[in-house]
Scaffold this active site. Structure first.
Site, PDB file in Angstrom:
ATOM      1  CD  GLU A  79       8.990   3.088   9.653  1.00  0.00           C
ATOM      2  OE1 GLU A  79       7.990   3.552   9.056  1.00  0.00           O
ATOM      3  OE2 GLU A  79       9.265   3.347  10.842  1.00  0.00           O
TER       4      GLU A  79
ATOM      5  CG  PHE B  44       4.670   0.877  23.373  1.00  0.00           C
ATOM      6  CD1 PHE B  44       3.490   1.405  22.871  1.00  0.00           C
ATOM      7  CD2 PHE B  44       5.863   1.515  23.061  1.00  0.00           C
ATOM      8  CE1 PHE B  44       3.498   2.536  22.076  1.00  0.00           C
ATOM      9  CE2 PHE B  44       5.876   2.656  22.281  1.00  0.00           C
ATOM     10  CZ  PHE B  44       4.689   3.174  21.790  1.00  0.00           C
ATOM     11  CD  GLN B  45       6.500   1.760  18.941  1.00  0.00           C
ATOM     12  OE1 GLN B  45       7.703   1.645  19.121  1.00  0.00           O
ATOM     13  NE2 GLN B  45       5.957   2.770  18.274  1.00  0.00           N
TER      14      GLN B  45
ATOM     15  CE  LYS C 140      15.716  -0.190  23.729  1.00  0.00           C
ATOM     16  NZ  LYS C 140      14.824   0.917  24.138  1.00  0.00           N
TER      17      LYS C 140
ATOM     18  CG  MET D 196      -3.215  -0.089 -15.575  1.00  0.00           C
ATOM     19  SD  MET D 196      -3.095  -0.243 -17.372  1.00  0.00           S
ATOM     20  CE  MET D 196      -1.329  -0.362 -17.617  1.00  0.00           C
TER      21      MET D 196
HETATM   22  C1  LIG Z   1      -0.304   0.112  -3.822  1.00  0.00           C
HETATM   23  C2  LIG Z   1      -1.183  -0.076  -5.002  1.00  0.00           C
HETATM   24  N1  LIG Z   1      -2.509   0.193  -4.917  1.00  0.00           N
HETATM   25  C3  LIG Z   1      -3.300   0.028  -5.991  1.00  0.00           C
HETATM   26  C4  LIG Z   1      -2.808  -0.409  -7.177  1.00  0.00           C
HETATM   27  C5  LIG Z   1      -3.726  -0.590  -8.387  1.00  0.00           C
HETATM   28  N2  LIG Z   1      -3.340   0.306  -9.468  1.00  0.00           N
HETATM   29  C6  LIG Z   1      -2.583  -0.091 -10.517  1.00  0.00           C
HETATM   30  S1  LIG Z   1      -2.228   1.145 -11.573  1.00  0.00           S
HETATM   31  C7  LIG Z   1      -3.137   2.247 -10.680  1.00  0.00           C
HETATM   32  C8  LIG Z   1      -3.261   3.677 -11.111  1.00  0.00           C
HETATM   33  C9  LIG Z   1      -1.963   4.383 -11.174  1.00  0.00           C
HETATM   34  O1  LIG Z   1      -2.201   5.726 -11.482  1.00  0.00           O
HETATM   35  P1  LIG Z   1      -0.999   6.670 -11.858  1.00  0.00           P
HETATM   36  O2  LIG Z   1       0.098   6.517 -10.897  1.00  0.00           O
HETATM   37  O3  LIG Z   1      -1.510   8.051 -12.053  1.00  0.00           O
HETATM   38  O4  LIG Z   1      -0.474   6.052 -13.213  1.00  0.00           O
HETATM   39  P2  LIG Z   1      -1.155   6.064 -14.666  1.00  0.00           P
HETATM   40  O5  LIG Z   1      -1.783   4.719 -14.866  1.00  0.00           O
HETATM   41  O6  LIG Z   1      -2.151   7.165 -14.720  1.00  0.00           O
HETATM   42  O7  LIG Z   1      -0.006   6.267 -15.589  1.00  0.00           O
HETATM   43  C10 LIG Z   1      -3.702   1.632  -9.566  1.00  0.00           C
HETATM   44  C11 LIG Z   1      -4.582   2.292  -8.597  1.00  0.00           C
HETATM   45  C12 LIG Z   1      -1.433  -0.698  -7.214  1.00  0.00           C
HETATM   46  N3  LIG Z   1      -0.844  -1.186  -8.298  1.00  0.00           N
HETATM   47  N4  LIG Z   1      -0.640  -0.501  -6.137  1.00  0.00           N
END
Ligand SMILES: Cc1ncc(C[n+]2csc(CCOP(=O)(O)OP(=O)(O)O)c2C)c(N)n1
Ligand SMILES: [Mg+2]
Lengths: 172, 584
Positions: free
Chosen positions: B51, B113-114, B163, B482
């Site tokens: 979802e 439920f749910q 529902k 990042m």
């Molecule tokens: C749902 C979620 N969890 C954690 C983060 C924190 N976060 C920001 S960038 C990142 C790493 C992303 O890694 P990748 O997709 O490999 O991209 P890259 O920076 O290596 O280009 C994380 C964990 C986030 N933005 N969103």
């Protein structure tokens, strides 16, 4: 590292909203989510068809935060109008009711009754060992009365929170 | 006014509202609506695999078309899975309507439920929400919900439908026209404010336009008006991440994106300006950097449809509440009426050109065919290869997102789909699915990080089912880049849990889902690999291996001023004080 918080001034906001489920949660939730203060909140529906409620919120914050609170409230879908009764030129009247239960006998009892009289508090219930006073006034006055009653056997307080309305002939 | 079941009303309302696509996933509490959909072949239902992906696909659909995205999910876990996408849409002002099933009214509050308190859970991540207790209210609420989602500052609206309300019959009615009794956003800007604004613009010596997602939301005409106003005034222009595409990146007046990973010239221009004209942007912390050093000597005009955005973070000198497009039109008209002439901004442009000369987006790289690919190079190559094809680009979240924003040039709105406000990893791929559904013949590419992609990778099944030619281009650095970059900057390179271990073989994964999988390992393979991706019909996943330890610059560290940009890796120290560490 320490976390700092900012002091601010007290404002009374009058808000009209659709009288529907969830509105109060939406408003109180906005205050908690954005870290605004609520010192008191009152709500009741105010129209013959029960379509609108009026909420009075006492809050505090520096002027830009008060502005933000108003703007944030104003954009909620069920909110009709938000007025800051502390705005310049918005002289207003504020009232709060408290029910104050005092228990005691002898001198304390007489002293409580005498002070209630000075504050124009009404006795709304009495037993041989207790009174319930009803006091109406500004929050300050209610605070002062309760403080005095602490010395005279105060056992319980219920307060309504503030309702307020602007002076003059205009409606909100 | 006709008598029908609540479920039929929902579908009838969708038809009446011109909805052609619904992204959803069935379950017990929405079976009546699914049955009603079965009988209405005009509405296309896209069955996602989770979802959350339905909500991001709806966002992608909405952002690329300007029309609201529609989602249909069941109660309980269906609704909670949708919450991330709903919040994402709230923060990025994306019009979306989410229909959730709910347990029958007789069971509400019994931990059935749910059952979950969907309106309670979504109260603060929606623009508005409804729990419909009476089928007669369904028609009016559906129409009102679409109105609210799309008017004023757009946003997500949830309609929770028990529902038994779907099964019961009632009267379907359509409001003649919607005039909500309390929600009436101001669309038309105040004429006096416009007049003052244009005089300020005409008088400024060092003006900068700072525009945001509001210009995109205001429709393509707003982007056209922006171009005209910028050209009349001759002022430089920068934009937020969400605003990319409103102004063409190849125009000499374009400074590039501003903010944390914005260009040196954009941030310096903001800092030294004497007038900032903010249009549909909200002074986000990613944009302003340290607040007390933000554009200290400028007057500020803020045009926004949401009054609460004005003076929220940065106090401004002139507020213009209204639709960005209307305000820009009014400014152009006022400029012409008053006979203003563009000032000589030569001195200002000379300073801008000085900042440009730092060439802040340049990056070191080796040129031989066997060299590892710099991620910036990969984005540039992708941009070059897709010029003239008018692609729609989505991104996940991380370094790759910032490199895409920096190095991919957009020349029109609604082509750039990214999660700005919430920064949701897992957004980009499903958003590409939604955009591809809306534009079956366009080239839709998701620029992904290998970590983010895995957050909604199950949607490869959806793509296969609907034979969507979505392309995923992974900048695979084997790191949550990042996160690693921040750990380098702040925690002396203690790489706590930021390595992308145990990655799948993306080429084999492609094969498993019936996609085409390609791998690019070095610079020599880059151009051909991209060409092959574009030319291969159907969905393609490209595992583009890039330099693992590259970092994204320029960068304004959290809490630093625009003038304190880190331009090069060598500027990086290894730690920060607690005040800085506490910032996000
Ligand atoms: C749902 C979620 N969890 C954690 C983060 C924190 N976060 C920001 S960038 C990142 C790493 C992303 O890694 P990748 O997709 O490999 O991209 P890259 O920076 O290596 O280009 C994380 C964990 C986030 N933005 N969103
Ligand atoms: Mg990565």
């Amino acid at each position: 590292m320490k976390i700092k918080t900012e002091a601010g001034e007290r404002h009374v906001l009058a808000i009209t909203v659709d009288n529907e489920a969830g509105v109060l949660a939406k408003i109180t939730g906005l205050f908690t989510a954005r870290g605004y203060n609520i010192e008191s909140l009152t709500v009741a529906d105010i129209t013959a068809d029960h379509a609108l409620s009026r909420i009075t919120i006492v809050t505090s914050g520096p002027p830009p935060i008060i502005d933000q609170i108003i703007a944030q409230l104003d954009r909620l879908v069920p909110v009709h109008k938000v007025i800051d009764l502390n705005d310049a030129g918005e002289a207003h009247v504020e009232r709060e009711i408290a029910l104050v239960k005092v228990a005691g006998t002898g001198d304390k009892r007489i002293e409580a009754l005498r002070m209630a009289d000075v504050f124009r508090a009404k006795v709304v219930d009495t037993t041989l060992t207790s009174f319930i006073f009803e006091i109406t006034g500004t929050s300050d006055k209610v605070d002062r009365f309760i403080a005095l009653m602490r010395e005279c056997g105060l056992v319980e307080v219920g307060r309504t929170g503030v309702v307020a309305i602007a002076r003059g002939s205009e409606a909100l | 006014m006709t008598e029908m079941s609540g479920a039929d009303m929902v579908v009838q309302a969708l038809v009446d509202l011109g909805v052609d696509t619904v992204f959803g996933y069935p379950g017990g509490a929405v079976l009546p609506i699914y049955d009603a959909l079965y009988k209405h072949p005009t509405i296309k239902h896209i069955l996602v695999r989770h979802e959350q992906a339905a909500t991001h696909a709806a966002e992608g659909y909405a952002r690329s078309t300007g029309k609201p995205g529609v989602v249909l999910v069941t109660s309980g876990p269906g609704a909670t899975n949708a919450v991330t996408g709903i919040t994402d849409a709230l923060l990025d002002s994306i019009p979306m309507v989410v229909l959730t099933g709910q347990v029958p009214t007789t069971l509400i509050g019994t931990d059935a439920f749910q059952e979950c308190d969907t309106v309670g859970i979504t109260r603060h991540c929606t623009k508005h929400n409804y729990l419909v207790m009476d089928p007669d209210r369904l028609g009016p609420i559906m129409h009102e919900a679409f109105h609210i989602a799309t008017h004023g500052r757009p946003g997500p609206v949830v309609i929770d439908i028990p529902k038994n309300v779907q099964v019961a019959t009632g009267t379907y009615s359509v409001p003649e026209f919607i005039q909500h009794n309390s929600y009436r956003p101001q669309v038309e800007p105040d004429a006096d404010a416009i007049s003052q604004a244009i005089d300020m613009i005409a008088a400024a010596e060092r003006p900068v336009f700072y525009t945001g997602g509001g210009v995109i939301n205001a429709g393509p005409d707003a982007s056209a008006a922006l171009r005209q106003l910028v050209s009349l005034t001759g002022a430089p222009i920068t934009s937020t991440l969400m605003g990319l595409g409103a102004f063409p990146a190849d125009d000499p007046k374009w400074l590039g994106m501003l903010g944390m990973h914005g260009t040196y010239e954009a941030n310096m221009a903001m800092n030294r300006a004497d007038l900032i004209i903010a249009v549909g942007a909200r002074f986000d912390d990613r944009v302003t950097g340290r607040l007390d050093a933000f554009s200290p000597d400028s007057k500020k005009i803020h045009i926004d449809i949401d009054r609460s955005s004005i003076n929220k973070i940065v106090p401004v000198d002139l507020a213009v509440v209204g639709d960005a497009g209307r305000a820009l039109d009014a400014l152009i008209a006022a400029w012409q009426d008053k006979g203003h002439k563009a000032r000589d901004l030569g001195e200002w442009w000379r300073r801008v050109d000085g900042w440009r000369a730092t060439r802040c987006l340049d990056f070191p790289e080796k040129k031989e065919a066997s060299a590892e690919i710099m991620p910036q190079r990969a984005v540039k190559a992708l941009f070059d290869a897709t010029r003239g094809r008018d692609p729609i680009i989505t991104t996940e979240v991380g370094q790759h997102q910032m490199w895409a924003a920096q190095h991919f040039g957009f020349s029109a709105p609604n082509r750039w789909l990214t999660s700005g406000g919430l920064g949701t990893m897992g957004y980009g791929f499903p958003a590409a699915v939604g955009a591809q559904i809306a534009h079956p013949n366009r080239l839709v590419i998701c620029i992904a990080g290998e970590a983010s992609l895995q957050m909604n990778i199950q949607e490869m099944g959806t793509v296969a089912q609907y034979r969507l030619p979505v392309k995923i281009f992974i900048l695979n650095n084997e790191w949550m880049g990042m996160v690693r970059q921040w750990q380098e900057l702040t925690y002396e390179s203690r790489y706590s849990n930021s390595y992308s271990d145990s990655l799948p073989d993306f080429v084999k994964l492609a094969d498993a889902y019936g996609w085409t999988g390609l791998r690019i390992d070095n610079l020599g393979q880059l151009e051909d690999g991209i060409k092959k991706m574009i030319e291969t019909p159907g969905p393609v996943i490209v595992d583009c291996r890039v330099a693992q330890l590259a970092n994204c610059f320029p960068m304004i560290p959290s809490g630093a001023a625009h003038t304190d940009m880190i331009l090069q890796p060598s500027d990086v120290t290894g730690t920060m004080d607690d005040e800085a560490k506490a910032l996000v």
